[in-house]
Scaffold this motif. Structure first.
Motif, PDB file in Angstrom:
ATOM      1  N   GLY A 175       0.775  -1.229   0.000  1.00 28.79           N
ATOM      2  CA  GLY A 175       0.000   0.000   0.000  1.00 28.79           C
ATOM      3  C   GLY A 175       0.807   1.279   0.000  1.00 28.79           C
ATOM      4  O   GLY A 175       0.249   2.360  -0.171  1.00 28.79           O
ATOM      5  N   LEU A 176       2.113   1.191   0.202  1.00 30.15           N
ATOM      6  CA  LEU A 176       2.924   2.408   0.259  1.00 30.15           C
ATOM      7  C   LEU A 176       3.008   3.121  -1.089  1.00 30.15           C
ATOM      8  O   LEU A 176       3.239   4.331  -1.124  1.00 30.15           O
ATOM      9  N   PHE A 177       2.795   2.388  -2.179  1.00 31.70           N
ATOM     10  CA  PHE A 177       2.844   3.032  -3.487  1.00 31.70           C
ATOM     11  C   PHE A 177       1.700   4.026  -3.662  1.00 31.70           C
ATOM     12  O   PHE A 177       1.774   4.923  -4.508  1.00 31.70           O
ATOM     13  N   LEU A 178       0.657   3.916  -2.869  1.00 30.02           N
ATOM     14  CA  LEU A 178      -0.436   4.888  -2.941  1.00 30.02           C
ATOM     15  C   LEU A 178       0.035   6.294  -2.588  1.00 30.02           C
ATOM     16  O   LEU A 178      -0.535   7.278  -3.072  1.00 30.02           O
ATOM     17  N   LEU A 179       1.090   6.409  -1.776  1.00 29.61           N
ATOM     18  CA  LEU A 179       1.675   7.724  -1.509  1.00 29.61           C
ATOM     19  C   LEU A 179       2.240   8.331  -2.788  1.00 29.61           C
ATOM     20  O   LEU A 179       2.111   9.534  -3.027  1.00 29.61           O
ATOM     21  N   VAL A 180       2.862   7.496  -3.601  1.00 23.60           N
ATOM     22  CA  VAL A 180       3.402   7.970  -4.881  1.00 23.60           C
ATOM     23  C   VAL A 180       2.262   8.355  -5.821  1.00 23.60           C
ATOM     24  O   VAL A 180       2.349   9.355  -6.537  1.00 23.60           O
ATOM     25  N   VAL A 181       1.179   7.582  -5.813  1.00 27.55           N
ATOM     26  CA  VAL A 181       0.019   7.916  -6.638  1.00 27.55           C
ATOM     27  C   VAL A 181      -0.570   9.253  -6.201  1.00 27.55           C
ATOM     28  O   VAL A 181      -0.874  10.111  -7.038  1.00 27.55           O
ATOM     29  N   ASN A 182      -0.713   9.458  -4.907  1.00 29.88           N
ATOM     30  CA  ASN A 182      -1.236  10.736  -4.401  1.00 29.88           C
ATOM     31  C   ASN A 182      -0.293  11.883  -4.745  1.00 29.88           C
ATOM     32  O   ASN A 182      -0.741  12.980  -5.092  1.00 29.88           O
ATOM     33  N   ALA A 183       1.016  11.640  -4.648  1.00 32.83           N
ATOM     34  CA  ALA A 183       1.993  12.665  -5.026  1.00 32.83           C
ATOM     35  C   ALA A 183       1.878  12.983  -6.514  1.00 32.83           C
ATOM     36  O   ALA A 183       1.991  14.155  -6.917  1.00 32.83           O
ATOM     37  N   ALA A 184       1.635  11.975  -7.321  1.00 33.25           N
ATOM     38  CA  ALA A 184       1.474  12.200  -8.763  1.00 33.25           C
ATOM     39  C   ALA A 184       0.222  13.033  -9.049  1.00 33.25           C
ATOM     40  O   ALA A 184       0.230  13.877  -9.958  1.00 33.25           O
ATOM     41  N   MET A 185      -0.839  12.825  -8.285  1.00 35.25           N
ATOM     42  CA  MET A 185      -2.051  13.615  -8.490  1.00 35.25           C
ATOM     43  C   MET A 185      -1.803  15.078  -8.121  1.00 35.25           C
ATOM     44  O   MET A 185      -2.260  15.987  -8.817  1.00 35.25           O
ATOM     45  N   ILE A 186      -1.065  15.321  -7.061  1.00 33.14           N
ATOM     46  CA  ILE A 186      -0.730  16.696  -6.690  1.00 33.14           C
ATOM     47  C   ILE A 186       0.206  17.296  -7.737  1.00 33.14           C
ATOM     48  O   ILE A 186       0.077  18.463  -8.104  1.00 33.14           O
ATOM     49  N   GLY A 187       1.136  16.489  -8.246  1.00 33.96           N
ATOM     50  CA  GLY A 187       2.013  16.962  -9.309  1.00 33.96           C
ATOM     51  C   GLY A 187       1.254  17.297 -10.577  1.00 33.96           C
ATOM     52  O   GLY A 187       1.553  18.288 -11.250  1.00 33.96           O
ATOM     53  N   LEU A 188       0.240  16.489 -10.910  1.00 38.39           N
ATOM     54  CA  LEU A 188      -0.593  16.770 -12.087  1.00 38.39           C
ATOM     55  C   LEU A 188      -1.348  18.081 -11.914  1.00 38.39           C
ATOM     56  O   LEU A 188      -1.420  18.894 -12.838  1.00 38.39           O
ATOM     57  N   VAL A 189      -1.877  18.302 -10.725  1.00 41.68           N
ATOM     58  CA  VAL A 189      -2.566  19.566 -10.453  1.00 41.68           C
ATOM     59  C   VAL A 189      -1.602  20.739 -10.581  1.00 41.68           C
ATOM     60  O   VAL A 189      -1.941  21.781 -11.151  1.00 41.68           O
ATOM     61  N   SER A 190      -0.366  20.556 -10.103  1.00 43.96           N
ATOM     62  CA  SER A 190       0.604  21.652 -10.189  1.00 43.96           C
ATOM     63  C   SER A 190       1.012  21.941 -11.623  1.00 43.96           C
ATOM     64  O   SER A 190       1.401  23.065 -11.943  1.00 43.96           O
ATOM     65  N   LEU A 191       0.938  20.944 -12.497  1.00 43.10           N
ATOM     66  CA  LEU A 191       1.228  21.182 -13.916  1.00 43.10           C
ATOM     67  C   LEU A 191       0.120  21.977 -14.594  1.00 43.10           C
ATOM     68  O   LEU A 191       0.379  22.736 -15.526  1.00 43.10           O
ATOM     69  N   ILE A 192      -1.096  21.802 -14.120  1.00 44.44           N
ATOM     70  CA  ILE A 192      -2.244  22.447 -14.769  1.00 44.44           C
ATOM     71  C   ILE A 192      -2.493  23.846 -14.213  1.00 44.44           C
ATOM     72  O   ILE A 192      -2.810  24.770 -14.967  1.00 44.44           O
ATOM     73  N   VAL A 193      -2.352  24.020 -12.914  1.00 42.11           N
ATOM     74  CA  VAL A 193      -2.692  25.286 -12.257  1.00 42.11           C
ATOM     75  C   VAL A 193      -1.480  26.222 -12.284  1.00 42.11           C
ATOM     76  O   VAL A 193      -0.435  25.891 -11.718  1.00 42.11           O
ATOM     77  N   PRO A 194      -1.619  27.374 -12.929  1.00 43.94           N
ATOM     78  CA  PRO A 194      -0.508  28.331 -12.877  1.00 43.94           C
ATOM     79  C   PRO A 194      -0.401  28.932 -11.469  1.00 43.94           C
ATOM     80  O   PRO A 194      -1.401  29.210 -10.823  1.00 43.94           O
ATOM     81  N   GLY A 195       0.813  29.077 -10.994  1.00 43.58           N
ATOM     82  CA  GLY A 195       1.018  29.622  -9.660  1.00 43.58           C
ATOM     83  C   GLY A 195       1.216  28.565  -8.602  1.00 43.58           C
ATOM     84  O   GLY A 195       1.429  28.879  -7.441  1.00 43.58           O
ATOM     85  N   MET A 196       1.158  27.287  -8.991  1.00 48.30           N
ATOM     86  CA  MET A 196       1.421  26.194  -8.054  1.00 48.30           C
ATOM     87  C   MET A 196       2.583  25.380  -8.599  1.00 48.30           C
ATOM     88  O   MET A 196       2.589  25.009  -9.762  1.00 48.30           O
ATOM     89  N   GLN A 197       3.548  25.106  -7.739  1.00 48.09           N
ATOM     90  CA  GLN A 197       4.721  24.342  -8.147  1.00 48.09           C
ATOM     91  C   GLN A 197       5.065  23.314  -7.083  1.00 48.09           C
ATOM     92  O   GLN A 197       5.007  23.599  -5.894  1.00 48.09           O
ATOM     93  N   VAL A 198       5.412  22.115  -7.553  1.00 47.94           N
ATOM     94  CA  VAL A 198       5.912  21.064  -6.672  1.00 47.94           C
ATOM     95  C   VAL A 198       7.264  20.648  -7.230  1.00 47.94           C
ATOM     96  O   VAL A 198       7.358  20.197  -8.367  1.00 47.94           O
ATOM     97  N   HIS A 199       8.308  20.822  -6.432  1.00 48.42           N
ATOM     98  CA  HIS A 199       9.678  20.563  -6.866  1.00 48.42           C
ATOM     99  C   HIS A 199      10.138  19.196  -6.358  1.00 48.42           C
ATOM    100  O   HIS A 199      10.599  19.073  -5.230  1.00 48.42           O
ATOM    101  N   GLY A 200       9.987  18.186  -7.179  1.00 47.30           N
ATOM    102  CA  GLY A 200      10.517  16.867  -6.846  1.00 47.30           C
ATOM    103  C   GLY A 200       9.496  15.902  -6.272  1.00 47.30           C
ATOM    104  O   GLY A 200       8.425  16.284  -5.804  1.00 47.30           O
ATOM    105  N   LEU A 201       9.876  14.624  -6.327  1.00 43.65           N
ATOM    106  CA  LEU A 201       9.001  13.550  -5.852  1.00 43.65           C
ATOM    107  C   LEU A 201       8.806  13.608  -4.344  1.00 43.65           C
ATOM    108  O   LEU A 201       7.690  13.443  -3.851  1.00 43.65           O
ATOM    109  N   TRP A 202       9.873  13.856  -3.588  1.00 41.87           N
ATOM    110  CA  TRP A 202       9.758  13.857  -2.126  1.00 41.87           C
ATOM    111  C   TRP A 202       8.882  15.007  -1.641  1.00 41.87           C
ATOM    112  O   TRP A 202       8.130  14.834  -0.671  1.00 41.87           O
TER     113      TRP A 202
END
Length: 118
Positions: free
Chosen positions: A64-91
């Motif tokens: 189940g720990l990979f779900l953290l990576v999935v959730n991080a990917a969803m936040i990263g996807l949002v940061s790619l779409i929304v201008p003014g939001m940035q996530v720097h790196g996987l961690w």
């Protein structure tokens, strides 16, 4: 409708707290927070279930720990779409996923279960 707006505000609060606590997450402005909260809800409702099913073997293998990576990917996807939001790196994304998840869980506990109220 009120519950939907409250969920957006809770997601925005989680992103705001992530912005304050995590150095790799930057969210500029209240409008960006609200837009990111709305989009995070949409992405979690539509994209996340598909990704979760596709990565089920890896999730099972990591207990189940990979779900953290999935959730991080969803936040990263949002940061790619929304201008003014940035996530720097996987961690930074994983840390933001944990903070946002905890805030959402607390918000869900406070809101209660909609099915029990009916």
């Amino acid at each position: 409708m009120i519950r939907f707006i409250l969920r957006i505000l809770i997601a925005a609060a989680g992103l705001w707290l992530s912005d304050r606590l995590i150095t790799g997450v930057v969210v500029q402005g209240v409008t960006t927070l609200l837009l990111a909260g709305l989009l995070l809800g949409v992405v979690n409702a539509i994209v996340r279930p598909v990704v979760t099913v596709l990565t089920f073997p890896l999730t099972l293998l990591t207990l189940g720990l990979f779900l953290l990576v999935v959730n991080a990917a969803m936040i990263g996807l949002v940061s790619l779409i929304v201008p003014g939001m940035q996530v720097h790196g996987l961690w930074a994304g994983v840390q933001a996923a944990v903070v946002t998840g905890v805030v959402s869980w607390i918000g869900q506990v406070l809101l209660g279960d909609a099915k029990r109220e009916e």
